[in-house]
Design a protein around this motif. Sequence first.
Motif, PDB file in Angstrom:
ATOM      1  N   MET A   1      20.386 -73.427 -72.823  1.00 28.74           N
ATOM      2  CA  MET A   1      20.903 -72.082 -72.825  1.00 28.74           C
ATOM      3  C   MET A   1      19.984 -71.444 -74.268  1.00 28.74           C
ATOM      4  SD  MET A   1      23.375 -69.570 -71.971  1.00 28.74           S
ATOM      5  CE  MET A   1      22.933 -68.048 -72.437  1.00 28.74           C
ATOM      6  N   ALA A   2      19.617 -70.206 -73.944  1.00 30.94           N
ATOM      7  CA  ALA A   2      18.756 -69.494 -74.983  1.00 30.94           C
ATOM      8  C   ALA A   2      19.403 -69.498 -76.456  1.00 30.94           C
ATOM      9  CB  ALA A   2      18.435 -68.219 -74.578  1.00 30.94           C
ATOM     10  N   PHE A   3      20.809 -69.695 -76.651  1.00 33.60           N
ATOM     11  CA  PHE A   3      21.674 -69.622 -77.910  1.00 33.60           C
ATOM     12  C   PHE A   3      21.498 -70.784 -78.756  1.00 33.60           C
ATOM     13  CE2 PHE A   3      23.269 -66.229 -75.035  1.00 33.60           C
ATOM     14  CZ  PHE A   3      23.247 -65.030 -75.828  1.00 33.60           C
ATOM     15  N   ASP A   4      21.442 -71.898 -77.900  1.00 34.65           N
ATOM     16  CA  ASP A   4      21.367 -73.095 -78.614  1.00 34.65           C
ATOM     17  C   ASP A   4      20.320 -73.135 -79.662  1.00 34.65           C
ATOM     18  OD1 ASP A   4      23.496 -73.839 -76.764  1.00 34.65           O
ATOM     19  OD2 ASP A   4      22.238 -75.627 -75.847  1.00 34.65           O
ATOM     20  N   GLY A   5      20.813 -73.854 -81.124  1.00 36.45           N
ATOM     21  CA  GLY A   5      19.924 -74.126 -81.943  1.00 36.45           C
ATOM     22  C   GLY A   5      20.479 -73.882 -83.136  1.00 36.45           C
ATOM     23  N   ASN A   6      19.568 -73.941 -84.438  1.00 36.05           N
ATOM     24  CA  ASN A   6      20.027 -73.499 -85.527  1.00 36.05           C
ATOM     25  C   ASN A   6      19.444 -72.053 -86.042  1.00 36.05           C
ATOM     26  OD1 ASN A   6      21.472 -75.909 -86.209  1.00 36.05           O
ATOM     27  ND2 ASN A   6      19.326 -77.001 -86.214  1.00 36.05           N
ATOM     28  N   TRP A   7      20.289 -71.279 -86.599  1.00 34.94           N
ATOM     29  CA  TRP A   7      19.879 -70.038 -86.813  1.00 34.94           C
ATOM     30  C   TRP A   7      20.086 -69.458 -88.178  1.00 34.94           C
ATOM     31  CZ3 TRP A   7      17.361 -67.398 -82.676  1.00 34.94           C
ATOM     32  CH2 TRP A   7      17.570 -67.862 -81.647  1.00 34.94           C
ATOM     33  N   LYS A   8      19.199 -68.879 -89.089  1.00 32.86           N
ATOM     34  CA  LYS A   8      19.610 -68.344 -90.298  1.00 32.86           C
ATOM     35  C   LYS A   8      19.379 -66.881 -90.484  1.00 32.86           C
ATOM     36  CE  LYS A   8      18.300 -69.504 -95.184  1.00 32.86           C
ATOM     37  NZ  LYS A   8      18.808 -67.978 -95.596  1.00 32.86           N
ATOM     38  N   VAL A   9      20.165 -66.199 -91.249  1.00 36.07           N
ATOM     39  CA  VAL A   9      20.318 -64.817 -90.997  1.00 36.07           C
ATOM     40  C   VAL A   9      19.078 -64.419 -92.008  1.00 36.07           C
ATOM     41  CG1 VAL A   9      21.776 -64.517 -93.475  1.00 36.07           C
ATOM     42  CG2 VAL A   9      21.771 -62.763 -91.594  1.00 36.07           C
ATOM     43  N   ASP A  10      18.358 -63.446 -91.225  1.00 37.86           N
ATOM     44  CA  ASP A  10      16.997 -62.888 -91.625  1.00 37.86           C
ATOM     45  C   ASP A  10      17.099 -61.444 -92.344  1.00 37.86           C
ATOM     46  OD1 ASP A  10      14.214 -63.097 -92.027  1.00 37.86           O
ATOM     47  OD2 ASP A  10      14.212 -61.501 -90.801  1.00 37.86           O
ATOM     48  N   ARG A  11      18.058 -60.661 -91.944  1.00 39.85           N
ATOM     49  CA  ARG A  11      18.308 -59.501 -92.291  1.00 39.85           C
ATOM     50  C   ARG A  11      19.282 -58.921 -91.665  1.00 39.85           C
ATOM     51  NH1 ARG A  11      14.291 -59.357 -88.638  1.00 39.85           N
ATOM     52  NH2 ARG A  11      14.063 -57.929 -87.219  1.00 39.85           N
ATOM     53  N   ILE A 110      16.549 -61.646 -78.643  1.00 43.53           N
ATOM     54  CA  ILE A 110      15.393 -60.392 -78.255  1.00 43.53           C
ATOM     55  C   ILE A 110      14.127 -61.121 -79.033  1.00 43.53           C
ATOM     56  CG2 ILE A 110      14.741 -58.064 -78.861  1.00 43.53           C
ATOM     57  CD1 ILE A 110      17.710 -57.449 -79.151  1.00 43.53           C
ATOM     58  N   GLY A 111      13.176 -61.566 -78.308  1.00 40.22           N
ATOM     59  CA  GLY A 111      12.020 -61.975 -78.690  1.00 40.22           C
ATOM     60  C   GLY A 111      12.462 -63.641 -79.141  1.00 40.22           C
ATOM     61  N   VAL A 115      20.030 -61.623 -82.398  1.00 42.08           N
ATOM     62  CA  VAL A 115      20.603 -60.279 -82.768  1.00 42.08           C
ATOM     63  C   VAL A 115      22.145 -60.225 -82.257  1.00 42.08           C
ATOM     64  CG1 VAL A 115      20.348 -57.731 -82.712  1.00 42.08           C
ATOM     65  CG2 VAL A 115      18.222 -59.051 -82.456  1.00 42.08           C
ATOM     66  N   GLN A 116      22.988 -60.119 -83.500  1.00 37.02           N
ATOM     67  CA  GLN A 116      24.356 -60.127 -83.297  1.00 37.02           C
ATOM     68  C   GLN A 116      24.716 -58.593 -83.780  1.00 37.02           C
ATOM     69  OE1 GLN A 116      26.800 -63.404 -84.001  1.00 37.02           O
ATOM     70  NE2 GLN A 116      28.016 -62.336 -85.467  1.00 37.02           N
ATOM     71  N   THR A 117      25.082 -57.964 -82.776  1.00 39.57           N
ATOM     72  CA  THR A 117      25.651 -56.328 -82.944  1.00 39.57           C
ATOM     73  C   THR A 117      27.005 -56.321 -82.986  1.00 39.57           C
ATOM     74  OG1 THR A 117      23.695 -55.797 -81.806  1.00 39.57           O
ATOM     75  CG2 THR A 117      25.381 -54.058 -82.069  1.00 39.57           C
ATOM     76  N   GLU A 124      28.416 -49.086 -86.202  1.00 41.60           N
ATOM     77  CA  GLU A 124      27.682 -50.119 -85.655  1.00 41.60           C
ATOM     78  C   GLU A 124      26.646 -50.903 -86.793  1.00 41.60           C
ATOM     79  OE1 GLU A 124      25.516 -49.844 -81.945  1.00 41.60           O
ATOM     80  OE2 GLU A 124      23.844 -50.560 -83.015  1.00 41.60           O
ATOM     81  N   ALA A 125      26.678 -52.285 -86.734  1.00 46.06           N
ATOM     82  CA  ALA A 125      25.671 -52.936 -87.544  1.00 46.06           C
ATOM     83  C   ALA A 125      25.294 -53.962 -87.042  1.00 46.06           C
ATOM     84  CB  ALA A 125      26.847 -53.324 -88.767  1.00 46.06           C
ATOM     85  N   LYS A 126      24.204 -54.769 -87.360  1.00 44.81           N
ATOM     86  CA  LYS A 126      23.299 -55.806 -86.691  1.00 44.81           C
ATOM     87  C   LYS A 126      23.375 -56.744 -87.899  1.00 44.81           C
ATOM     88  CE  LYS A 126      21.177 -53.200 -83.172  1.00 44.81           C
ATOM     89  NZ  LYS A 126      20.014 -53.091 -82.274  1.00 44.81           N
ATOM     90  N   ARG A 127      23.223 -58.039 -87.658  1.00 41.00           N
ATOM     91  CA  ARG A 127      22.646 -58.990 -88.308  1.00 41.00           C
ATOM     92  C   ARG A 127      21.611 -59.748 -87.478  1.00 41.00           C
ATOM     93  NH1 ARG A 127      26.494 -62.150 -92.452  1.00 41.00           N
ATOM     94  NH2 ARG A 127      24.691 -61.548 -93.711  1.00 41.00           N
ATOM     95  N   ILE A 128      20.353 -60.071 -88.096  1.00 40.79           N
ATOM     96  CA  ILE A 128      19.389 -60.624 -87.079  1.00 40.79           C
ATOM     97  C   ILE A 128      18.921 -61.928 -87.875  1.00 40.79           C
ATOM     98  CG2 ILE A 128      16.990 -60.405 -86.607  1.00 40.79           C
ATOM     99  CD1 ILE A 128      18.626 -57.143 -87.431  1.00 40.79           C
TER     100      ILE A 128
END
Length: 132
Positions: A1-11, A110-111, A115-117, A124-128
């Motif tokens: 699945m595309a969500f699998d992995g390690n993610w760190k907030v960028d902005r 996205i790309g 993106v978490q909205t 509305e807010a987003k954390r990328i």
Amino acid sequence: MAFDGNWKVDRSENYDKFMEKMGVNIVKRKLAAHDNLKLTITQEGNTFTVKESSTFRNIEVVFELGVTFNYNLADGTELSGTWTLEGNKLIGKFKRTDNGKELNTVREIIGDELVQTYVYEGVEAKRIFKKV
């Protein structure tokens, strides 16, 4: 699945206004703006495991798509709700246990970003997040 992995907030976008609407005090909002949130997401069938690591806490959340569960935000706000998968989006529909108001969340790739909205009371807010 595309969500699998390690993610760190960028902005983040409009995150302070969102937290203010949620009732988070200014001190906690300022700290949360620099929480260095990291997510580790794994999916096995309909079950997701999300490990959250930040300046404030380290927790593991396990949920099954479509099954109601309880969750506490970092500021202590208690929520109850579900995640569903609609196409390539994880859709979270939650209600606050203190006032019954809805908090809706969408996670999508996205790309090369996660993106978490968030939407609460019309704000509305987003954390990328970037993969690490």
